[in-house]
Design a protein around this motif. Structure first.
Motif, short mmCIF file in Angstrom:
data_model
loop_
_atom_site.label_atom_id
_atom_site.label_comp_id
_atom_site.label_asym_id
_atom_site.label_seq_id
_atom_site.Cartn_x
_atom_site.Cartn_y
_atom_site.Cartn_z
N LEU A 247 0.82 -1.21 0.00
CA LEU A 247 0.00 0.00 0.00
C LEU A 247 0.85 1.26 0.00
CD1 LEU A 247 -2.79 -1.06 2.53
CD2 LEU A 247 -2.96 -0.93 0.03
N LEU A 248 1.98 1.22 0.71
CA LEU A 248 2.87 2.38 0.73
C LEU A 248 3.45 2.68 -0.64
CD1 LEU A 248 4.74 1.67 4.09
CD2 LEU A 248 3.42 3.74 3.59
N ARG A 249 3.73 1.64 -1.39
CA ARG A 249 4.37 1.82 -2.70
C ARG A 249 3.36 2.06 -3.82
NH1 ARG A 249 9.15 -2.36 -3.88
NH2 ARG A 249 9.41 -0.85 -5.57
N TYR A 250 2.19 1.45 -3.72
CA TYR A 250 1.29 1.45 -4.88
C TYR A 250 -0.09 2.04 -4.59
CZ TYR A 250 4.95 -1.65 -6.53
OH TYR A 250 6.17 -2.18 -6.88
N SER A 251 -0.21 2.78 -3.50
CA SER A 251 -1.47 3.49 -3.23
C SER A 251 -1.13 4.87 -2.69
CB SER A 251 -2.34 2.73 -2.22
OG SER A 251 -1.93 3.00 -0.90
N LYS A 252 -2.14 5.72 -2.62
CA LYS A 252 -1.97 7.07 -2.08
C LYS A 252 -2.58 7.20 -0.69
CE LYS A 252 -1.66 9.31 -6.61
NZ LYS A 252 -2.20 10.37 -7.51
N LYS A 253 -2.88 6.07 -0.08
CA LYS A 253 -3.44 6.10 1.27
C LYS A 253 -2.44 6.69 2.25
CE LYS A 253 -6.71 2.23 1.00
NZ LYS A 253 -7.13 0.95 1.61
N SER A 254 -2.96 7.38 3.25
CA SER A 254 -2.09 7.91 4.30
C SER A 254 -1.59 6.78 5.19
CB SER A 254 -2.85 8.92 5.15
OG SER A 254 -3.85 8.26 5.92
N ILE A 255 -0.57 7.06 5.96
CA ILE A 255 -0.02 6.04 6.87
C ILE A 255 -1.08 5.62 7.88
CG2 ILE A 255 1.67 5.66 8.72
CD1 ILE A 255 3.65 7.31 7.02
N GLY A 279 13.39 -1.89 9.33
CA GLY A 279 14.58 -1.04 9.46
C GLY A 279 14.38 0.34 8.89
N LEU A 280 13.20 0.63 8.35
CA LEU A 280 12.89 1.93 7.76
C LEU A 280 11.57 2.45 8.34
CD1 LEU A 280 13.55 1.16 3.98
CD2 LEU A 280 14.99 2.60 5.43
N THR A 281 11.44 3.77 8.37
CA THR A 281 10.12 4.32 8.71
C THR A 281 9.20 4.10 7.52
OG1 THR A 281 10.59 6.52 7.83
CG2 THR A 281 11.21 6.09 10.14
N ALA A 282 7.90 4.17 7.77
CA ALA A 282 6.94 4.00 6.68
C ALA A 282 7.13 5.10 5.63
CB ALA A 282 5.53 4.02 7.24
N SER A 283 7.42 6.31 6.08
CA SER A 283 7.62 7.43 5.15
C SER A 283 8.85 7.20 4.27
CB SER A 283 7.77 8.74 5.91
OG SER A 283 6.59 9.04 6.63
N ASP A 284 9.94 6.74 4.89
CA ASP A 284 11.15 6.48 4.12
C ASP A 284 10.94 5.35 3.13
OD1 ASP A 284 12.52 8.53 5.31
OD2 ASP A 284 13.54 7.26 6.79
N TYR A 285 10.21 4.31 3.57
CA TYR A 285 9.94 3.20 2.65
C TYR A 285 9.14 3.68 1.43
CZ TYR A 285 8.60 -1.32 0.83
OH TYR A 285 8.44 -2.40 -0.02
N ARG A 286 8.17 4.55 1.68
CA ARG A 286 7.36 5.07 0.58
C ARG A 286 8.23 5.87 -0.40
NH1 ARG A 286 1.60 7.34 1.85
NH2 ARG A 286 0.90 5.53 0.62
#
Length: 289
Positions: A247-255, A279-286
């Motif tokens: 979802l983080l990579r392929y959607s525009k949903k918020s965390i 090992g990453l924050t959700a924001s960094d992964y996105r």
């Protein structure tokens, strides 16, 4: 502490031994052999040493040996394996009237130390294999390694590394009885896995799973871990995190929306859990997507 060794080399004339000197490239890139052999060792054969930068695996084919390691003695019979870190004190010897026949390899490199820690997590260097020694996969891998040393060429180091990695995996699989077939996995474990796959967005606990499947939660945890590779709740969390990545990579949903989507109401908790698992924050992964 400096390396030291005492030994008696009473092996028979038909014993085989290869001593290798791997290149710096091989040591940097691969699992690599230092010595390998097939011995029939008669009394008073023994080796006693400490502080050798090497790992040693011996597989007993016949006769008997004795290993002393970390202050304990282990009698070695046909089908027994020992795997040790030779940086620590060790003493092993023939104790049978007939020769102690074993295949063995000194090796190191790559992730050997880390895989040894996994092998040694029960604090025992020895285990007994189930199948006939000469037919056991461990022995067959060692035979292939020995055969490779008879006529080495430019690809031998690569082949050695592949087989040593296979050997390390096989040691752990057999020691912890993970060398099972798919047919040996209990049906309720498969049912539980399928249930978690289908309901990973739900909030589930070990207690609710135990109640749903009418099984003791400790048995459920133990058997699922053995056959699937992780406890049920860890497996569930991994499924949640994998879906969150998608979802983080392929959607525009918020965390926050993603957290709720995978069944975690608290976005801050989701963020901590995601970083712990990846090992990453959700924001960094996105951002790296």
């Amino acid at each position: 502490m400096p390396y030291w060794e005492k030994a008696n080399h009473s092996w028979t004339k038909d014993s085989t031994r290869y001593i290798l000197t791997p290149s710096q490239k091989t040591r940097d890139l691969f699992y690599y052999i230092q010595e390998i052999g097939h011995f029939k060792a008669e009394q008073p054969y023994y080796t006693e040493r400490e502080n050798l930068p090497s790992f040693l695996m011996k597989f007993t084919l016949s006769g008997q040996g004795l290993l002393r390691y970390h202050g304990k003695d282990y009698v070695l019979r046909a089908g027994d394996v020992f795997f040790i870190d030779c940086d620590h004190y060790q003493h092993y010897q023939t104790i049978s009237d007939c020769p102690w026949e074993m295949v063995w390899v000194h090796f190191s490199g790559s992730k050997t130390a880390r895989l040894f820690q996994e092998y040694f997590r029960d604090k025992s260097p020895v285990f007994h294999t189930k199948s006939a020694p000469h037919d056991n996969t461990i022995n067959l891998i060692l035979e292939r390694l020995l055969n490779l040393q008879t006529a080495p060429n430019a690809k031998t180091d690569y082949q050695n590394s592949i087989l040593l990695h296979e050997l390390l995996n096989e040691l752990i699989l057999q020691k912890y009885q993970l060398d099972f077939t798919d047919e040996e996995i209990p049906p309720y474990v498969i049912d539980l896995k399928n249930y978690l796959d289908e309901h990973f967005k739900s909030t589930l606990t070990l207690e609710t799973l135990s109640h749903h499947f009418h099984l003791n939660k400790y048995q459920l945890n133990k058997e699922f871990s053995k056959y699937i590779g992780a406890p049920p709740i860890d497996y569930l969390i991994s499924k949640k995190m994998s879906h969150a990545k998608d979802l983080l990579r392929y959607s525009k949903k918020s965390i926050k929306e993603i957290a709720i989507d995978i069944g975690i109401e608290n976005a801050a908790y989701f963020s901590r859990l995601f970083k712990k698992k990846t090992g990453l924050t959700a924001s960094d992964y996105r951002k790296i997507g």
